[in-house]
Motif scaffolding. Structure first.
Motif, PDB file in Angstrom:
ATOM      1  N   PHE A 378       0.832  -1.209   0.000  1.00 23.41           N
ATOM      2  CA  PHE A 378       0.000   0.000   0.000  1.00 23.41           C
ATOM      3  C   PHE A 378       0.863   1.253   0.000  1.00 23.41           C
ATOM      4  CE2 PHE A 378      -1.984   3.475   2.320  1.00 23.41           C
ATOM      5  CZ  PHE A 378      -3.136   3.663   1.581  1.00 23.41           C
ATOM      6  N   MET A 379       1.952   1.263   0.767  1.00 20.60           N
ATOM      7  CA  MET A 379       2.822   2.440   0.810  1.00 20.60           C
ATOM      8  C   MET A 379       3.452   2.698  -0.555  1.00 20.60           C
ATOM      9  SD  MET A 379       2.399   3.717   3.737  1.00 20.60           S
ATOM     10  CE  MET A 379       3.644   4.999   3.618  1.00 20.60           C
ATOM     11  N   PHE A 380       3.765   1.643  -1.303  1.00 22.71           N
ATOM     12  CA  PHE A 380       4.260   1.824  -2.669  1.00 22.71           C
ATOM     13  C   PHE A 380       3.191   2.482  -3.534  1.00 22.71           C
ATOM     14  CE2 PHE A 380       4.366   0.328  -7.053  1.00 22.71           C
ATOM     15  CZ  PHE A 380       5.611   0.764  -7.455  1.00 22.71           C
ATOM     16  N   VAL A 381       1.957   2.015  -3.412  1.00 30.40           N
ATOM     17  CA  VAL A 381       0.862   2.578  -4.213  1.00 30.40           C
ATOM     18  C   VAL A 381       0.654   4.046  -3.838  1.00 30.40           C
ATOM     19  CG1 VAL A 381      -1.619   2.470  -4.671  1.00 30.40           C
ATOM     20  CG2 VAL A 381      -0.270   0.360  -4.571  1.00 30.40           C
ATOM     21  N   LEU A 382       0.714   4.367  -2.543  1.00 29.77           N
ATOM     22  CA  LEU A 382       0.531   5.753  -2.106  1.00 29.77           C
ATOM     23  C   LEU A 382       1.615   6.649  -2.709  1.00 29.77           C
ATOM     24  CD1 LEU A 382      -1.003   7.792  -0.314  1.00 29.77           C
ATOM     25  CD2 LEU A 382       0.604   7.199   1.535  1.00 29.77           C
ATOM     26  N   GLY A 383       2.866   6.194  -2.667  1.00 25.56           N
ATOM     27  CA  GLY A 383       3.944   6.958  -3.288  1.00 25.56           C
ATOM     28  C   GLY A 383       3.735   7.105  -4.778  1.00 25.56           C
ATOM     29  N   ALA A 384       3.261   6.039  -5.426  1.00 25.93           N
ATOM     30  CA  ALA A 384       3.029   6.087  -6.871  1.00 25.93           C
ATOM     31  C   ALA A 384       1.898   7.071  -7.221  1.00 25.93           C
ATOM     32  CB  ALA A 384       2.699   4.688  -7.390  1.00 25.93           C
ATOM     33  N   VAL A 385       0.899   7.183  -6.355  1.00 26.74           N
ATOM     34  CA  VAL A 385      -0.181   8.151  -6.587  1.00 26.74           C
ATOM     35  C   VAL A 385       0.384   9.572  -6.563  1.00 26.74           C
ATOM     36  CG1 VAL A 385      -2.276   9.165  -5.586  1.00 26.74           C
ATOM     37  CG2 VAL A 385      -2.051   6.686  -5.754  1.00 26.74           C
ATOM     38  N   PHE A 386       1.213   9.886  -5.570  1.00 22.66           N
ATOM     39  CA  PHE A 386       1.848  11.200  -5.527  1.00 22.66           C
ATOM     40  C   PHE A 386       2.688  11.431  -6.777  1.00 22.66           C
ATOM     41  CE2 PHE A 386       2.009  11.451  -0.573  1.00 22.66           C
ATOM     42  CZ  PHE A 386       0.632  11.480  -0.545  1.00 22.66           C
ATOM     43  N   ASN A 387       3.405  10.403  -7.174  1.00 24.66           N
ATOM     44  CA  ASN A 387       4.243  10.464  -8.378  1.00 24.66           C
ATOM     45  C   ASN A 387       3.388  10.763  -9.611  1.00 24.66           C
ATOM     46  OD1 ASN A 387       6.265  10.153 -10.270  1.00 24.66           O
ATOM     47  ND2 ASN A 387       6.680   8.015  -9.792  1.00 24.66           N
ATOM     48  N   TRP A 388       2.298  10.058  -9.732  1.00 22.03           N
ATOM     49  CA  TRP A 388       1.398  10.227 -10.882  1.00 22.03           C
ATOM     50  C   TRP A 388       0.820  11.637 -10.930  1.00 22.03           C
ATOM     51  CZ3 TRP A 388      -4.137  10.611 -10.640  1.00 22.03           C
ATOM     52  CH2 TRP A 388      -4.759  10.571 -11.896  1.00 22.03           C
ATOM     53  N   VAL A 389       0.447  12.179  -9.765  1.00 23.67           N
ATOM     54  CA  VAL A 389      -0.100  13.539  -9.713  1.00 23.67           C
ATOM     55  C   VAL A 389       0.958  14.550 -10.155  1.00 23.67           C
ATOM     56  CG1 VAL A 389      -0.987  15.340  -8.184  1.00 23.67           C
ATOM     57  CG2 VAL A 389      -1.806  12.986  -7.941  1.00 23.67           C
ATOM     58  N   LEU A 390       2.188  14.381  -9.710  1.00 23.77           N
ATOM     59  CA  LEU A 390       3.258  15.293 -10.115  1.00 23.77           C
ATOM     60  C   LEU A 390       3.510  15.225 -11.619  1.00 23.77           C
ATOM     61  CD1 LEU A 390       5.733  14.847  -7.137  1.00 23.77           C
ATOM     62  CD2 LEU A 390       4.692  16.998  -7.864  1.00 23.77           C
ATOM     63  N   ILE A 391       3.439  14.036 -12.183  1.00 23.10           N
ATOM     64  CA  ILE A 391       3.587  13.911 -13.635  1.00 23.10           C
ATOM     65  C   ILE A 391       2.438  14.630 -14.341  1.00 23.10           C
ATOM     66  CG2 ILE A 391       3.551  12.253 -15.558  1.00 23.10           C
ATOM     67  CD1 ILE A 391       5.042  10.297 -13.716  1.00 23.10           C
ATOM     68  N   GLY A 392       1.233  14.578 -13.752  1.00 30.00           N
ATOM     69  CA  GLY A 392       0.105  15.327 -14.296  1.00 30.00           C
ATOM     70  C   GLY A 392       0.358  16.826 -14.266  1.00 30.00           C
ATOM     71  N   PHE A 393       0.999  17.318 -13.216  1.00 32.07           N
ATOM     72  CA  PHE A 393       1.369  18.736 -13.144  1.00 32.07           C
ATOM     73  C   PHE A 393       2.345  19.080 -14.270  1.00 32.07           C
ATOM     74  CE2 PHE A 393      -0.625  18.818  -9.099  1.00 32.07           C
ATOM     75  CZ  PHE A 393      -0.756  20.141  -8.727  1.00 32.07           C
ATOM     76  N   TYR A 394       3.270  18.184 -14.526  1.00 30.18           N
ATOM     77  CA  TYR A 394       4.239  18.401 -15.610  1.00 30.18           C
ATOM     78  C   TYR A 394       3.516  18.546 -16.951  1.00 30.18           C
ATOM     79  CZ  TYR A 394       7.466  16.865 -19.275  1.00 30.18           C
ATOM     80  OH  TYR A 394       8.178  16.757 -20.441  1.00 30.18           O
ATOM     81  N   LYS A 395       2.535  17.703 -17.186  1.00 30.17           N
ATOM     82  CA  LYS A 395       1.780  17.786 -18.441  1.00 30.17           C
ATOM     83  C   LYS A 395       0.940  19.066 -18.497  1.00 30.17           C
ATOM     84  CE  LYS A 395       1.542  12.761 -18.986  1.00 30.17           C
ATOM     85  NZ  LYS A 395       0.659  11.560 -19.034  1.00 30.17           N
ATOM     86  N   LYS A 396       0.403  19.469 -17.371  1.00 28.92           N
ATOM     87  CA  LYS A 396      -0.414  20.681 -17.333  1.00 28.92           C
ATOM     88  C   LYS A 396       0.438  21.940 -17.570  1.00 28.92           C
ATOM     89  CE  LYS A 396      -4.101  20.606 -16.664  1.00 28.92           C
ATOM     90  NZ  LYS A 396      -5.242  20.580 -17.616  1.00 28.92           N
ATOM     91  N   GLU A 397       1.730  21.861 -17.261  1.00 29.60           N
ATOM     92  CA  GLU A 397       2.622  23.005 -17.431  1.00 29.60           C
ATOM     93  C   GLU A 397       2.694  23.465 -18.881  1.00 29.60           C
ATOM     94  OE1 GLU A 397       7.285  24.141 -16.335  1.00 29.60           O
ATOM     95  OE2 GLU A 397       6.715  22.137 -17.032  1.00 29.60           O
ATOM     96  N   LYS A 398       2.480  22.558 -19.811  1.00 29.01           N
ATOM     97  CA  LYS A 398       2.550  22.923 -21.222  1.00 29.01           C
ATOM     98  C   LYS A 398       1.495  23.968 -21.582  1.00 29.01           C
ATOM     99  CE  LYS A 398       4.160  18.242 -22.309  1.00 29.01           C
ATOM    100  NZ  LYS A 398       3.856  16.971 -23.007  1.00 29.01           N
ATOM    101  N   GLN A 399       0.340  23.906 -20.920  1.00 26.42           N
ATOM    102  CA  GLN A 399      -0.738  24.854 -21.183  1.00 26.42           C
ATOM    103  C   GLN A 399      -0.776  25.989 -20.164  1.00 26.42           C
ATOM    104  OE1 GLN A 399      -4.091  22.248 -20.911  1.00 26.42           O
ATOM    105  NE2 GLN A 399      -3.852  21.426 -22.982  1.00 26.42           N
TER     106      GLN A 399
END
Length: 477
Positions: A378-399
């Motif tokens: 579960f702790m791996f999944v929780l870290g991966a969720v934070f990771n995924w959200v940050l990658i989403g921020f990276y994609k949003k930066e383009k706009q």
């Protein structure tokens, strides 16, 4: 390790500090030493990334290790003998670290796997161009932040929390000034960060102050690219500040909350003088301070209680946590409330006073739902969720070029291990939703007034750029 973390540390410094730990504490157990060395690696990642990133992932990993590995190591290494029974570690050292060490490693792994620093390496040129096109926006954000902070208290918990989030916009405006301005404007910065100092003194709560100061230092470092010596001096000063705050916080709260005094600099100075009676670094003082960074003692209560007196929840409590994080109260009227101490008592056996706030922590929630092995997963999944959200921020930066400046606002609650999991995830969901709505508004209403954005770096380009030209990937060698 560079393939996972994308940042090199100075391994000579790492091993020298490790040797010093053994010399200063020759009787330390190998469990505690291993925990400290894992935490040290995370701390050095934060240190060497300052100047090039807003290192949300590394700060999250460092805070997790601080409260789940460092605090417990100090407790097991002797500070527990000066502690009240309720705050002592409740299970043997090996039993605790056999769960806590793998769980923290899994969390850090999930945070960083395939991340390539996406969502943390900001494009200063793009932000500068954006701010030049909209020079009043940073002051509008600061105004929204102050107004929202003032009106949040007049609403219920659900709507009030939204205004509480909007109150963080003043920090985003301040970061825009720091990153993009040719001449640093001190007046608005002093106004913004002076307000958090005063509010922290008034409430005798310093978590927000410390967290925002960390992000402030990260943004300042991105602008000025300080040398290693300067970063080291600032790091030592910041650590001393935290130690002093932790030592004085209890005395200060007693003076302000229980004796009815108004929080102020004078009261903080009085707390300092009172603490000197036993010596600021007296063992008993250190033990009391260690409780504030040692969330592991709660986890040991949980592991001593579940499943001996309370069976594993098998995902039932996790469902309630996700319901509280994702659903508004109008849809789920019986969802968990922030600061609900009944769960703490049920799964740890700790009986709390009416106004005492305590949480099981993500590590504790993982254990009560899935046990030791499942908790690590579960702790791996929780870290991966934070990771995924940050990658989403990276994609949003383009706009939306300033999107990455919102990462401190969205993550400053979720990355704190002492926060209840439903509170941290709820903050994450609401923060992302607010940013999404702002970016949609910007895209459809204001994009015509903006200059074309600079091309965003290709996937993987951040890592290659750092490897070629940034000391983040080389100064540690």
């Amino acid at each position: 390790m560079n393939s996972l973390f994308n940042v090199n540390i100075n391994w000579n410094v790492y091993f020298i500090i490790g040797i010093l730990i053994l010399l200063v504490a020759p009787g330390i157990s190998w469990w505690a030493f291993a925990a400290l060395m894992i935490a040290l690696h995370q701390f050095l990642l934060v240190f060497y990334s300052f100047g090039y990133l807003i290192p949300v992932r590394y700060i999250a990993g460092a805070l997790m290790c601080l409260q789940m590995l460092v605090g417990p190591s100090f407790a097991y290494s002797g500070l527990d003998q000066f502690q009240y029974q309720k705050y002592k570690m409740q299970i043997p050292e090996a039993d605790y670290f056999m769960y806590a060490i793998p769980a923290c490693i899994c969390f850090v792994w999930g945070l960083n796997i395939f991340s390539r620093l996406r969502g943390e390496s900001i494009n200063i040129k793009s932000i500068s161009t954006f701010v030049e096109d909209h020079p009043k926006l940073m002051y509008i954000f600061i105004g929204i932040g102050f107004v929202s902070s003032l009106v949040a208290r007049f609403f219920g918990s659900e709507l009030g929390f939204v205004f509480y989030l909007l109150g963080g916009f003043k920090f985003i405006g301040a970061f825009m000034i720091i990153v993009s301005g040719v001449n640093l404007k001190l007046a608005p910065l002093l106004l913004v960060f002076g307000s958090i100092v005063l509010s922290s003194l008034g409430a005798a709560m310093f978590h927000d102050l410390i967290t925002w100061l960390v992000f402030l230092l990260a943004v300042l470092a991105v602008r000025y690219r300080p040398p290693v010596v300067t970063k080291a001096l600032v790091a030592v000063g910041f650590i001393l500040l935290i130690v002093v705050i932790q030592q004085l916080k209890g005395v200060y709260r007693e003076a302000t909350q229980f004796q009815g005094k108004e929080g102020s600099i004078e009261d903080f100075d009085a707390a300092y003088n009172a603490s000197q009676k036993g010596g600021l670094f007296d063992a008993k003082q250190l033990a009391r301070s260690n409780v504030r960074i040692n969330q592991g003692f709660i986890v040991t209560h949980i592991m001593n209680w579940v499943p001996r007196k309370e069976p594993f929840a098998n995902g039932e409590e996790l469902y309630r946590i996700l319901e509280a994080a994702f659903l508004p109260r109008i849809i789920a009227p019986n969802k968990l409330k922030a600061g609900d101490n009944s769960i703490v008592t049920k799964y740890s056996g700790i009986k709390l006073r009416q106004y005492t706030s305590m949480s099981l922590s993500s590590l504790g929630d993982a254990y009560i739902n899935f046990g030791t092995f499942g908790g690590c997963a579960f702790m791996f999944v929780l870290g991966a969720v934070f990771n995924w959200v940050l990658i989403g921020f990276y994609k949003k930066e383009k706009q939306f070029p300033i999107a990455l400046l919102f990462t401190p606002l969205v993550f400053y609650f979720p990355i704190r291990p002492d926060t209840a999991l439903q509170t941290g995830l709820g903050h994450l969901v609401k923060g992302c939703f607010i940013l999404y709505m702002i970016s949609i508004f910007w895209k459809y209403e204001l994009s015509k007034k903006s200059r074309p954005n600079l091309p965003a770096p290709a996937a993987g380009g951040t890592t290659k750029l750092l490897a070629r030209s940034s000391p983040v990937a080389t100064e540690g060698n």
